[in-house]
Design a protein around this motif. Structure first.
Motif, PDB file in Angstrom:
ATOM      1  N   CYS A  99       0.787  -1.348   0.163  1.00  0.00           N
ATOM      2  CA  CYS A  99      -0.146   0.124  -0.149  1.00  0.00           C
ATOM      3  C   CYS A  99       1.049   1.140  -0.115  1.00  0.00           C
ATOM      4  CB  CYS A  99      -1.050  -0.013   1.108  1.00  0.00           C
ATOM      5  SG  CYS A  99      -0.323   0.253   2.586  1.00  0.00           S
ATOM      6  N   ALA A 100       0.360   2.324  -0.472  1.00  0.00           N
ATOM      7  CA  ALA A 100       0.943   3.454  -0.796  1.00  0.00           C
ATOM      8  C   ALA A 100       0.155   4.611  -0.534  1.00  0.00           C
ATOM      9  CB  ALA A 100       1.861   3.654  -2.055  1.00  0.00           C
ATOM     10  N   ALA A 101       0.697   5.789  -0.225  1.00  0.00           N
ATOM     11  CA  ALA A 101       0.019   6.968   0.067  1.00  0.00           C
ATOM     12  C   ALA A 101       0.364   8.300  -0.624  1.00  0.00           C
ATOM     13  CB  ALA A 101       0.200   7.383   1.687  1.00  0.00           C
ATOM     14  N   LEU A 102      -0.554   9.106  -1.111  1.00  0.00           N
ATOM     15  CA  LEU A 102      -0.028  10.401  -1.537  1.00  0.00           C
ATOM     16  C   LEU A 102      -1.290  11.525  -1.139  1.00  0.00           C
ATOM     17  CD1 LEU A 102      -2.114  11.253  -4.054  1.00  0.00           C
ATOM     18  CD2 LEU A 102      -0.769   9.479  -5.339  1.00  0.00           C
ATOM     19  N   ARG A 103      -0.714  12.553  -1.435  1.00  0.00           N
ATOM     20  CA  ARG A 103      -1.862  13.852  -1.278  1.00  0.00           C
ATOM     21  C   ARG A 103      -1.961  14.363  -2.553  1.00  0.00           C
ATOM     22  NH1 ARG A 103       0.992  17.383   1.846  1.00  0.00           N
ATOM     23  NH2 ARG A 103       1.868  18.281   0.253  1.00  0.00           N
ATOM     24  N   GLY A 104      -3.371  14.371  -3.099  1.00  0.00           N
ATOM     25  CA  GLY A 104      -3.576  15.077  -4.272  1.00  0.00           C
ATOM     26  C   GLY A 104      -4.803  15.559  -4.458  1.00  0.00           C
ATOM     27  N   ASP A 105      -5.177  15.968  -5.697  1.00  0.00           N
ATOM     28  CA  ASP A 105      -6.626  16.547  -5.923  1.00  0.00           C
ATOM     29  C   ASP A 105      -7.376  15.347  -6.652  1.00  0.00           C
ATOM     30  OD1 ASP A 105      -5.410  19.640  -7.166  1.00  0.00           O
ATOM     31  OD2 ASP A 105      -6.222  19.150  -5.110  1.00  0.00           O
ATOM     32  N   PHE A 106      -6.725  14.402  -6.906  1.00  0.00           N
ATOM     33  CA  PHE A 106      -7.496  13.113  -7.585  1.00  0.00           C
ATOM     34  C   PHE A 106      -6.864  12.043  -7.003  1.00  0.00           C
ATOM     35  CE2 PHE A 106      -9.642  15.679 -10.329  1.00  0.00           C
ATOM     36  CZ  PHE A 106      -8.929  16.833 -10.895  1.00  0.00           C
ATOM     37  N   CYS A 107      -7.590  11.014  -7.280  1.00  0.00           N
ATOM     38  CA  CYS A 107      -6.951   9.588  -6.676  1.00  0.00           C
ATOM     39  C   CYS A 107      -7.181   8.444  -7.472  1.00  0.00           C
ATOM     40  CB  CYS A 107      -7.476   9.359  -5.498  1.00  0.00           C
ATOM     41  SG  CYS A 107      -6.736   7.939  -4.564  1.00  0.00           S
ATOM     42  N   MET A 110      -2.375   4.986 -10.794  1.00  0.00           N
ATOM     43  CA  MET A 110      -1.948   3.819 -10.489  1.00  0.00           C
ATOM     44  C   MET A 110      -0.487   3.601 -10.962  1.00  0.00           C
ATOM     45  SD  MET A 110      -4.840   0.611 -10.683  1.00  0.00           S
ATOM     46  CE  MET A 110      -6.315   1.263 -10.006  1.00  0.00           C
ATOM     47  N   VAL A 111       0.078   4.977 -11.135  1.00  0.00           N
ATOM     48  CA  VAL A 111       1.659   5.187 -11.322  1.00  0.00           C
ATOM     49  C   VAL A 111       2.400   5.177 -10.004  1.00  0.00           C
ATOM     50  CG1 VAL A 111       3.437   6.376 -12.496  1.00  0.00           C
ATOM     51  CG2 VAL A 111       1.036   6.247 -13.326  1.00  0.00           C
ATOM     52  N   PRO A 112       3.252   3.942  -9.983  1.00  0.00           N
ATOM     53  CA  PRO A 112       4.048   4.018  -8.378  1.00  0.00           C
ATOM     54  C   PRO A 112       4.746   5.147  -8.234  1.00  0.00           C
ATOM     55  CG  PRO A 112       3.750   1.821  -9.703  1.00  0.00           C
ATOM     56  CD  PRO A 112       3.424   2.754 -10.440  1.00  0.00           C
ATOM     57  N   SER A 113       5.476   5.784  -8.991  1.00  0.00           N
ATOM     58  CA  SER A 113       6.450   6.854  -8.948  1.00  0.00           C
ATOM     59  C   SER A 113       5.555   8.106  -8.453  1.00  0.00           C
ATOM     60  CB  SER A 113       7.058   7.210 -10.237  1.00  0.00           C
ATOM     61  OG  SER A 113       6.176   7.731 -11.152  1.00  0.00           O
ATOM     62  N   GLU A 114       4.381   8.093  -8.296  1.00  0.00           N
ATOM     63  CA  GLU A 114       3.520   9.484  -7.952  1.00  0.00           C
ATOM     64  C   GLU A 114       3.277   9.266  -6.588  1.00  0.00           C
ATOM     65  OE1 GLU A 114       1.329  10.257 -12.257  1.00  0.00           O
ATOM     66  OE2 GLU A 114       0.197  10.365 -10.243  1.00  0.00           O
ATOM     67  N   TYR A 115       3.286   8.177  -6.038  1.00  0.00           N
ATOM     68  CA  TYR A 115       3.264   7.881  -4.667  1.00  0.00           C
ATOM     69  C   TYR A 115       4.259   8.007  -3.750  1.00  0.00           C
ATOM     70  CZ  TYR A 115      -1.476   6.057  -5.718  1.00  0.00           C
ATOM     71  OH  TYR A 115      -2.811   5.880  -6.182  1.00  0.00           O
ATOM     72  N   LYS A 116       4.049   8.628  -2.438  1.00  0.00           N
ATOM     73  CA  LYS A 116       5.245   9.217  -1.627  1.00  0.00           C
ATOM     74  C   LYS A 116       5.741   8.165  -0.503  1.00  0.00           C
ATOM     75  CE  LYS A 116       6.846  13.440   1.110  1.00  0.00           C
ATOM     76  NZ  LYS A 116       7.929  13.524   0.181  1.00  0.00           N
TER      77      LYS A 116
END
Length: 128
Positions: A99-107, A110-116
Motif C-alpha cells: 500500500c502507498a499514500a499520496l496527497r492530491g486533488d485526484f486519486c 496507479m503510477v507507482p512513482s507518484e506515491y510518496k
C-alpha cells in the motif's frame, strides 16, 4: 514517524479470499494530509502495478481491469486503515502487495512513482 504497515497476506487456493489491511500512522493524515491510498502488486521480475485506489475524502475508488468485480478497497477512518478484500483469487494474483499514500486533488493514478510513502508489503500466494 511516517509509516504504512500491510498485513493479511497468506496462502490460499484458487477461488479463495483474503483481506489485506494497510494501517497508516497518524502523521500521514494529520501532518502530511494524505488523502489517497493505493494498493499495488509486484511479482518477481515484473514491474510494480496498481490494483486499486481510494480517495479517502470522498470514498471514490478506482480498480485495475484485472481485479474489477473481485477486489474491493475500503477504509475505516477511525482506525486509519484501508482494506483490500480479495475474492475469487486466481494464481496470477500471487504477488507481494504494497500500500502507498499520496496527497492530491485526484486519486485515480496507479503510477507507482507518484506515491510518496510506501509500506514493506505482504505476500499473497494463490495455488491452483
Amino acid at each position: 514517524q511516517v509509516q504504512l504497515v500491510e498485513s493479511g497476506g497468506g496462502s490460499v487456493q484458487a477461488g479463495g479470499s483474503l483481506r489485506l489491511s494497510c494501517s497508516a500512522s497518524g502523521y500521514l493524515y494529520r501532518i502530511y494530509r494524505a488523502n489517497c491510498i493505493g494498493w499495488f502488486l509486484q511479482s518477481p521480475g515484473k514491474e510494480r502495478e496498481g490494483v486499486a485506489t481510494i480517495f479517502t475524502t470522498t470514498d471514490t475508488t478506482t480498480y485495475a481491469d484485472s481485479v474489477k468485480g473481485r477486489f474491493t478497497i475500503s477504509q475505516d477512518n477511525g482506525k486509519n486503515t484501508v482494506y483490500l478484500q480479495m475474492n475469487s483469487l486466481k494464481p496470477e494474483d500471487s504477488a507481494m502487495y504494497y500500500c502507498a499514500a499520496l496527497r492530491g486533488d485526484f486519486c485515480s493514478s496507479m503510477v507507482p512513482s507518484e506515491y510518496k510513502y510506501w509500506g514493506r508489503g505482504t505476500q499473497v500466494t494463490v495455488s491452483s
